[in-house]
Design a protein around this motif. Structure first.
Motif, PDB file in Angstrom:
ATOM      1  N   ARG A 166      72.096 -16.264  25.042  1.00  0.00           N
ATOM      2  CA  ARG A 166      71.425 -15.603  23.928  1.00  0.00           C
ATOM      3  C   ARG A 166      72.085 -16.031  22.636  1.00  0.00           C
ATOM      4  NH1 ARG A 166      71.636 -10.438  27.521  1.00  0.00           N
ATOM      5  NH2 ARG A 166      73.806 -10.414  26.862  1.00  0.00           N
ATOM      6  N   HIS A 170      72.430 -11.272  19.668  1.00  0.00           N
ATOM      7  CA  HIS A 170      71.982 -10.577  20.870  1.00  0.00           C
ATOM      8  C   HIS A 170      72.925 -10.818  22.037  1.00  0.00           C
ATOM      9  CE1 HIS A 170      68.233  -9.511  18.911  1.00  0.00           C
ATOM     10  NE2 HIS A 170      68.135 -10.747  18.514  1.00  0.00           N
ATOM     11  N   ALA A 182      64.255  -6.808  21.043  1.00  0.00           N
ATOM     12  CA  ALA A 182      63.766  -8.178  21.139  1.00  0.00           C
ATOM     13  C   ALA A 182      64.959  -9.122  21.047  1.00  0.00           C
ATOM     14  CB  ALA A 182      62.771  -8.471  20.018  1.00  0.00           C
ATOM     15  N   GLY A 183      65.043 -10.073  21.958  1.00  0.00           N
ATOM     16  CA  GLY A 183      66.151 -11.018  21.980  1.00  0.00           C
ATOM     17  C   GLY A 183      67.231 -10.659  22.969  1.00  0.00           C
ATOM     18  N   PRO A 186      65.771 -12.829  26.368  1.00  0.00           N
ATOM     19  CA  PRO A 186      64.759 -13.704  25.752  1.00  0.00           C
ATOM     20  C   PRO A 186      63.962 -14.546  26.735  1.00  0.00           C
ATOM     21  CG  PRO A 186      66.951 -14.628  25.442  1.00  0.00           C
ATOM     22  CD  PRO A 186      67.145 -13.262  26.047  1.00  0.00           C
ATOM     23  N   GLY A 239      59.066 -13.024  23.831  1.00  0.00           N
ATOM     24  CA  GLY A 239      59.829 -12.745  22.625  1.00  0.00           C
ATOM     25  C   GLY A 239      59.720 -11.337  22.098  1.00  0.00           C
ATOM     26  N   SER A 241      60.088  -6.889  22.663  1.00  0.00           N
ATOM     27  CA  SER A 241      60.589  -5.740  23.397  1.00  0.00           C
ATOM     28  C   SER A 241      59.520  -4.652  23.457  1.00  0.00           C
ATOM     29  CB  SER A 241      61.859  -5.193  22.744  1.00  0.00           C
ATOM     30  OG  SER A 241      61.601  -4.826  21.398  1.00  0.00           O
ATOM     31  N   GLY A 250      59.217 -12.535  16.357  1.00  0.00           N
ATOM     32  CA  GLY A 250      59.606 -13.250  17.564  1.00  0.00           C
ATOM     33  C   GLY A 250      58.499 -13.367  18.588  1.00  0.00           C
ATOM     34  N   GLU A 286      65.600 -17.404  18.652  1.00  0.00           N
ATOM     35  CA  GLU A 286      66.554 -16.400  19.102  1.00  0.00           C
ATOM     36  C   GLU A 286      65.897 -15.345  19.976  1.00  0.00           C
ATOM     37  OE1 GLU A 286      66.064 -15.442  14.631  1.00  0.00           O
ATOM     38  OE2 GLU A 286      65.634 -17.111  15.963  1.00  0.00           O
ATOM     39  N   TYR A 287      64.565 -15.311  20.005  1.00  0.00           N
ATOM     40  CA  TYR A 287      63.836 -14.324  20.815  1.00  0.00           C
ATOM     41  C   TYR A 287      63.247 -14.917  22.088  1.00  0.00           C
ATOM     42  CZ  TYR A 287      64.112 -11.901  16.350  1.00  0.00           C
ATOM     43  OH  TYR A 287      64.569 -11.326  15.192  1.00  0.00           O
TER      44      TYR A 287
END
Length: 442
Positions: A166, A170, A182-183, A186, A239, A241, A250, A286-287
């Motif tokens: 990650r 994250h 989120a992330g 991922p 990407g 949550s 994301g 990043e997500y």
């Protein structure tokens, strides 16, 4: 995914109490802080002000250990699990800990942060961590741990894809047994099916990103009414949550191009309950990032007794799919444990291609309907002292109580082991064979 929590009280020493409220969320989430994403040290939140630091000396062969740790804010230490010499340095921002006698496995200590200053977080943010004068984490290491440094955003073939990592934001702070950000995970995706009788899609299963163009899920997740679902009906959301939040930063939506069901798949067994869904392309951010795939060497006996993480949008206590991604720990069991629990359920499901996991008859921590296809993921220490996450199992079967259609949390879950199918998955995922062990740069 419906879960319960351990609550804690401080009474002379730390005593853990199990608060059992079946199929509901009670008490604080388990929040874990991993400085620099290291495998060797982590902090678990015990109360609003107290954290337990754990050092995994079993990852190294040390005759003696000398720990130096610096925090962003002033801190207080409240003893350790073994007789320890403790020195305060840098005006209570740093400490030197030297366990006396044989190196303990594991080794823990307790810390709180001075949060008298305004807007001060209670997280014991580490600015430097050393073992025996070897620096494993500091601000320079953190600054180098960006998405760009992982090369997952690069498209040129000269860049090697690094999986199971990650981004730093994250990596350091993650909560489980609760709603995810989120992330946090991922590689997990939500699989939707367009319903011919409706104007929109319905949530169906979870899946795991393993390449820019492929996800791995359960075979039964691409089956509907005994027929393999046409790719044109499958929508993948990555990407996020919150699977319903169309504006979440994301969020990526991709359409399936091809559905590849494992040739040995059957509706009744978990042996080859796998499918690869091909898509146009994910953009790594990043997500959205890939998970490492376990294999080709595998021995499930090495898994018995190990903790793992499971993630999903499955049903909550109201028997409806969760809009929010949840995560929790599970425990991988010996086959004998599950067969002894219920021979009728597990005897035909467990073999060299499957394994079971869960906490047994007294548990209310388990995946539920809608979590199928999601991954059982395991953190693996790499030569750079950090963790890479590996996909080891795909959720296949759950135990169901007589007269019910829903997964019963008191039963163990059965996972298809991806290790034996490593070659098949790679062949259909656009990946080239390579080791996922990351070479140390130190």
């Amino acid at each position: 995914m419906a879960v319960i929590y351990f609550k804690t009280v401080l009474f002379g020493f730390l005593v853990f109490l199990l608060n059992i409220n079946c199929m509901s969320i009670n008490g604080p989430a388990l929040t874990r802080y991993d400085p620099c994403g290291l495998a060797v040290v982590y902090f678990d939140k015990i109360t609003d002000k107290l954290w337990r630091g754990v050092v995994n000396f079993n990852l190294y062969r040390l005759s003696e250990a000398y720990i130096e740790i610096h925090f962003e804010k002033k801190a207080k230490l409240y003893g350790a699990s073994q007789n320890t010499s403790i020195s305060v340095i840098n005006n209570w921002h740093g400490f030197i800990l030297k366990p006396n006698g044989e190196t303990p496995i594991p080794y823990s200590f307790f810390v709180s942060i001075d949060n008298s200053e305004a807007n001060t977080t209670d997280v014991p943010i580490v600015t430097q961590f050393k073992i025996n004068n070897v620096t494993l984490c500091n601000d320079a290491v953190k600054a180098s741990q960006t998405i760009e440094s992982l090369n997952v955003t690069k498209t040129s073939s000269k860049y090697k894809q690094i999986c199971g990592r990650r981004s730093l934001d994250h990596t350091e702070l993650v909560s489980v047994r609760t709603e995810s950000r989120a992330g946090d995970w991922p590689w997990h995706v939500a699989i939707f099916l367009w319903n011919p009788n409706m104007t929109n899609e319905e949530y169906y299963c979870g899946g795991n990103i393993i390449s820019r163009t492929a996800i791995v899920t359960a075979g039964h997740c691409v089956r509907k009414d005994g027929v393999t679902v046409d790719a044109s009906r499958i929508v993948i959301v990555a990407g996020v949550s919150n699977r319903r939040d169309s504006k979440q930063v994301g969020r990526q939506i991709v359409m399936a191009k091809e559905v590849i069901l494992h040739p040995s798949y059957t509706d009744t067994l978990a042996t080859a309950d796998l499918a690869v869904i091909k898509v146009n392309s994910f953009q790594y951010t990043e997500y959205v990032q890939p998970i490492c795939l376990w294999g080709p060497v595998y021995d499930k006996a090495m898994l018995f007794g190990k903790a793992a993480v499971i993630v999903g949008f499955g049903q909550t206590e109201d028997n409806k799919p969760s809009d929010i991604l949840r995560s929790t720990y599970t425990l991988i069991q010996n086959d004998t444990t599950c067969v002894t629990f219920s021979a009728n359920v597990y005897e035909n499901l467990l073999n060299e291609f499957t394994f079971c996991a869960g906490y047994g008859a007294n548990s209310t921590v388990n995946p539920r309907n809608g979590d199928s296809g999601g991954g059982l993921v395991i953190p693996v220490l790499q030569p750079d002292h950090k963790v890479s996450w590996f996909l080891r199992g795909v959720l296949s079967k759950c135990g169901v109580s007589p007269g019910s259609k829903d997964c019963d949390p008191h039963y163990y879950m059965v996972y298809t082991d991806v290790g034996p199918h490593y070659g098949w998955i790679y062949h259909h995922s656009g990946l080239k064979f390579q080791s996922h062990i990351i070479e140390s740069t130190s």
